[in-house]
Design a protein around this motif. Structure first.
Motif, PDB file in Angstrom:
ATOM      1  N   UNK A  37       0.816  -1.218   0.000  1.00  0.00           N
ATOM      2  CA  UNK A  37       0.000   0.000   0.000  1.00  0.00           C
ATOM      3  C   UNK A  37       0.845   1.262   0.000  1.00  0.00           C
ATOM      4  N   UNK A  38       2.102   1.176   0.419  1.00  0.00           N
ATOM      5  CA  UNK A  38       2.956   2.359   0.458  1.00  0.00           C
ATOM      6  C   UNK A  38       3.759   2.578  -0.821  1.00  0.00           C
ATOM      7  N   UNK A  39       3.760   1.616  -1.703  1.00  0.00           N
ATOM      8  CA  UNK A  39       4.469   1.783  -2.985  1.00  0.00           C
ATOM      9  C   UNK A  39       3.642   1.220  -4.129  1.00  0.00           C
ATOM     10  N   UNK A  40       2.315   1.351  -4.016  1.00  0.00           N
ATOM     11  CA  UNK A  40       1.396   0.739  -4.966  1.00  0.00           C
ATOM     12  C   UNK A  40       1.459   1.359  -6.351  1.00  0.00           C
ATOM     13  N   UNK A  41       1.845   2.632  -6.419  1.00  0.00           N
ATOM     14  CA  UNK A  41       1.809   3.357  -7.688  1.00  0.00           C
ATOM     15  C   UNK A  41       3.224   3.623  -8.205  1.00  0.00           C
ATOM     16  N   UNK A  42       3.327   3.894  -9.491  1.00  0.00           N
ATOM     17  CA  UNK A  42       4.605   4.290 -10.093  1.00  0.00           C
ATOM     18  C   UNK A  42       4.316   5.312 -11.187  1.00  0.00           C
ATOM     19  N   UNK A  43       5.063   6.392 -11.175  1.00  0.00           N
ATOM     20  CA  UNK A  43       4.955   7.415 -12.217  1.00  0.00           C
ATOM     21  C   UNK A  43       5.881   7.050 -13.374  1.00  0.00           C
ATOM     22  N   UNK A  44       5.363   7.190 -14.590  1.00  0.00           N
ATOM     23  CA  UNK A  44       6.171   6.924 -15.775  1.00  0.00           C
ATOM     24  C   UNK A  44       5.740   7.878 -16.883  1.00  0.00           C
ATOM     25  N   UNK A  87       3.491   7.149 -26.127  1.00  0.00           N
ATOM     26  CA  UNK A  87       2.659   7.724 -27.186  1.00  0.00           C
ATOM     27  C   UNK A  87       2.682   9.245 -27.184  1.00  0.00           C
ATOM     28  N   UNK A  88       2.508   9.868 -26.003  1.00  0.00           N
ATOM     29  CA  UNK A  88       2.392  11.326 -25.952  1.00  0.00           C
ATOM     30  C   UNK A  88       3.478  11.990 -25.110  1.00  0.00           C
ATOM     31  N   UNK A  89       4.414  11.207 -24.590  1.00  0.00           N
ATOM     32  CA  UNK A  89       5.487  11.747 -23.758  1.00  0.00           C
ATOM     33  C   UNK A  89       4.921  12.569 -22.600  1.00  0.00           C
ATOM     34  N   UNK A  90       3.822  12.077 -22.024  1.00  0.00           N
ATOM     35  CA  UNK A  90       3.164  12.741 -20.905  1.00  0.00           C
ATOM     36  C   UNK A  90       3.261  11.866 -19.657  1.00  0.00           C
ATOM     37  N   UNK A  91       3.359  12.476 -18.465  1.00  0.00           N
ATOM     38  CA  UNK A  91       3.385  11.682 -17.227  1.00  0.00           C
ATOM     39  C   UNK A  91       2.108  10.873 -17.043  1.00  0.00           C
ATOM     40  N   UNK A  92       2.286   9.678 -16.517  1.00  0.00           N
ATOM     41  CA  UNK A  92       1.176   8.795 -16.204  1.00  0.00           C
ATOM     42  C   UNK A  92       1.433   8.146 -14.850  1.00  0.00           C
ATOM     43  N   UNK A  93       0.380   7.678 -14.198  1.00  0.00           N
ATOM     44  CA  UNK A  93       0.476   7.012 -12.909  1.00  0.00           C
ATOM     45  C   UNK A  93      -0.115   5.627 -13.045  1.00  0.00           C
ATOM     46  N   UNK A  94       0.715   4.610 -12.839  1.00  0.00           N
ATOM     47  CA  UNK A  94       0.270   3.233 -13.027  1.00  0.00           C
ATOM     48  C   UNK A  94       0.314   2.432 -11.738  1.00  0.00           C
ATOM     49  N   UNK A 135       3.540  -3.718 -16.094  1.00  0.00           N
ATOM     50  CA  UNK A 135       5.004  -3.847 -16.231  1.00  0.00           C
ATOM     51  C   UNK A 135       5.678  -2.476 -16.425  1.00  0.00           C
ATOM     52  N   UNK A 136       5.650  -1.657 -15.388  1.00  0.00           N
ATOM     53  CA  UNK A 136       6.111  -0.268 -15.532  1.00  0.00           C
ATOM     54  C   UNK A 136       7.262   0.082 -14.609  1.00  0.00           C
ATOM     55  N   UNK A 137       7.642  -0.822 -13.709  1.00  0.00           N
ATOM     56  CA  UNK A 137       8.628  -0.473 -12.685  1.00  0.00           C
ATOM     57  C   UNK A 137       9.942   0.015 -13.285  1.00  0.00           C
ATOM     58  N   UNK A 138      10.399  -0.602 -14.366  1.00  0.00           N
ATOM     59  CA  UNK A 138      11.688  -0.202 -14.935  1.00  0.00           C
ATOM     60  C   UNK A 138      11.623   1.150 -15.632  1.00  0.00           C
ATOM     61  N   UNK A 139      10.419   1.673 -15.842  1.00  0.00           N
ATOM     62  CA  UNK A 139      10.262   2.985 -16.476  1.00  0.00           C
ATOM     63  C   UNK A 139       9.929   4.076 -15.463  1.00  0.00           C
ATOM     64  N   UNK A 140      10.012   3.752 -14.181  1.00  0.00           N
ATOM     65  CA  UNK A 140       9.569   4.685 -13.152  1.00  0.00           C
ATOM     66  C   UNK A 140      10.388   5.966 -13.145  1.00  0.00           C
ATOM     67  N   UNK A 141       9.679   7.086 -13.012  1.00  0.00           N
ATOM     68  CA  UNK A 141      10.294   8.399 -12.898  1.00  0.00           C
ATOM     69  C   UNK A 141      10.578   8.724 -11.422  1.00  0.00           C
ATOM     70  N   UNK A 142      11.575   9.577 -11.143  1.00  0.00           N
ATOM     71  CA  UNK A 142      11.912   9.916  -9.753  1.00  0.00           C
ATOM     72  C   UNK A 142      10.919  10.898  -9.155  1.00  0.00           C
TER      73      UNK A 142
END
Length: 561
Positions: free
Chosen positions: A415-422, A426-433, A439-446
């Motif tokens: 619950x404390x690390x459920x989300x990842x920003x990447x 397609x649009x080079x826009x921030x997303x929250x997954x 399968x987004x962990x390796x693309x995570x933004x700081x």
């Protein structure tokens, strides 16, 4: 007003920088839209419409120029005949009802030809350093049709429908600062009129609103001919520009800690100054009460269908009633009246109501707080440079200062690390997954500074406190960004959110609200926890009516007596 004998300190960042509070901020005297209209009126800016070449189908282009003391800026607007099936507020849209750029100066015919081949394409086109922003907008279809039809038959539109929607078009993006080839901030940052944050974007939207008013009048004239009524100026005044904003904006306040600190710290300093006033005049008392009554009318137009916002609006309406009762029983002229009001609000009102009070007490004191707007830009480039000579023990202390609240969280708990920003491909826009479902962990933004600070602090625990942080970073470069942020706190105490930005229950809408409140947005209407519609410049004078007397308090509707 007399000088205070006691200075009330700024509020603690640990209180102010919680997401639930940031997601309850309201516009105030320091908002960027109001800074712009005050400046334009005080400096006697003039406005012109050198081009309005729109055909009977509503297709063509127009130019609106704003002339300041030293320079001119021009909105170049392109109107399109958009099929309904192509109308979308999604950032992935490829066609819009209107597209715009803010030109540095007054464009030539050659400039307009070049822009006509690029601005309507938005991301797929390219603009130049002569352009300061790029934007697009879509019609609010039902209200647009209502206004056109009413005017075409010689009638005025229904004012209640105007209040309910608030705008004829809403922008889906206003890009600046170097995007798609537009001028970088460095080109305009030292100009007096564009030094404050987002002034080019606010000017673009201000001129866009005038274009939209003129376009709807033109389309009514096409339909109604000689029978067409001219849109009443008092009705037109309440037509703002809508905006649909999603996750793309949310990381901004994380990625710009110095800049966001300056916004918050200036607001907190303004609140502190007003709270420190020992004695208020009868006129200042009267001015506050009038603005409060006007704000109540504005709030009555604020509606939402989102469960979170419905709950917040219910609390805010209860707060308005409580404030009314307080004001009927309390005098606001002696015994530090504004501090008493703020302290009362802290126990009597929701955070929405508390932050409304904090904004409203600034209104009678333009002379005291407006000058602080010059401190809201980020001109401290040196703050981004890591001080490698700082001892490890001092860095540990900085981490505790900004992220002490996060040190005891179990960062391995789902619950404390459920989300990842990447960033979407397609649009080079921030997303929250969802970290554990996609399968987004390796693309995570700081964009989880608290988690990263805890990791860095744990790594530092094994180091000699007298060692230089440069030695640590040579061994552990993965912690450079966390150490940089920790050191920024020495000049930016309000630069860090005191909440977990990757938790299962994080509400990105709070980040959007915080930023948009400084723009001066009103009528926040979340459509989910990830995107929101707002209104800009509703109530503002149009360029031909802008004078000092109406350049500031336009955000509060006049109460009809």
């Amino acid at each position: 007003m007399t000088d205070s004998r006691s200075h009330i300190a700024r509020r603690d960042p640990a209180t102010v920088m919680r997401l639930s509070r940031l997601g309850s901020l309201h516009q105030c005297r320091l908002s960027f839209m109001r800074q712009l209209t005050r400046r334009m009126a005080n400096e006697g800016w003039t406005f012109s419409r050198p081009v309005f070449n729109i055909d009977d189908a509503g297709v063509g282009h127009a130019v609106y120029s704003a002339h300041g003391p030293e320079r001119a800026y021009s909105l170049v607007a392109f109107a399109h005949d958009l099929p309904p099936e192509q109308r979308s507020d999604r950032v992935i849209a490829e066609a819009w009802d209107a597209t715009f750029t803010l030109f540095d100066g007054v464009p030539t015919n050659e400039d307009i030809d070049r822009l006509s081949q690029n601005v309507p394409l938005q991301e797929a086109g390219r603009v130049s350093e002569s352009e300061l922003s790029l934007s697009r907008a879509n019609r609010s279809v039902r209200l647009w049709a209502h206004v056109v039809d009413r005017l075409a038959t010689g009638q005025q539109p229904d004012l209640e429908q105007i209040y309910k929607v608030g705008y004829l078009m809403r922008t889906t993006a206003v890009y600046g600062s170097g995007k798609f080839g537009a001028a970088d901030r460095e080109k305009t940052g030292n100009r007096p009129e564009t030094n404050a944050p987002f002034q080019t974007e606010m000017l673009s939207v201000y001129l866009t609103r005038t274009f939209v008013r003129d376009l709807v009048q033109h389309m009514a004239q096409v339909k109604g001919g000689d029978a067409t009524a001219k849109l009443d100026a008092d009705i037109a005044r309440w037509l703002g520009i809508g905006n649909s904003t999603g996750l793309g904006m949310a990381p901004f306040i994380v990625n710009h800690p110095i800049l966001f600190n300056n916004w918050i710290m200036v607001r907190e300093e303004a609140i502190s100054r007003v709270r420190s006033i020992e004695t208020a005049s009868a006129e200042e008392d009267r001015a506050f009460r009038e603005i409060f009554e006007r704000s109540k009318l504005s709030m009555s137009w604020w509606h939402s269908e989102h469960p979170v916002q419905i709950k917040k609006l219910a609390a805010l309406n209860a707060d308005l009633s409580s404030i009314s009762t307080y004001l009927s029983q309390e005098k606001l002229q002696h015994d530090y009246p504004w501090d008493r009001l703020v302290r009362w609000s802290e126990t009597a009102l929701s955070q929405e109501g508390q932050e409304l009070v904090a904004s409203l007490i600034l209104e009678p004191y333009g002379d005291l707080v407006d000058g602080l707007s010059s401190c809201m830009a980020d001109s401290n480039s040196g703050a981004h440079v890591i001080n490698g000579a700082m001892p490890v023990t001092e860095v540990r202390s900085l981490f505790d200062q900004s992220f002490g609240w996060a040190m005891d969280l179990d960062w391995t708990a789902p619950e404390n690390c459920a989300r990842a920003w990447y960033v979407s491909e397609e649009k080079l826009e921030p997303r929250l997954g969802e970290r554990f479902k996609e399968p987004i962990a390796e693309y995570e933004q700081p964009l989880a500074p608290a988690r990263d600070a805890v990791r860095a602090q744990k790594a530092l625990a094994e180091w000699d406190g007298e060692a230089l942080i440069a030695e640590f970073l040579l061994r552990h470069p993965e912690h450079r960004h966390a150490v940089r942020r920790a050191q920024m706190a020495t000049v930016a105490p309000y630069g860090e959110i005191h909440d977990n930005t990757i938790s299962a229950d994080v509400l990105p809408i709070d980040m959007l609200r915080a930023k948009l409140s400084f723009f001066g947005a009103t009528h926040f209407d979340p459509r989910s926890d990830r995107w929101v519609r707002i209104c800009m410049y509703s109530g503002a004078p149009y360029p031909e009516d802008l004078i000092r007397e109406n350049a500031d308090l336009w955000v509060y509707p006049e109460v009809q007596k």
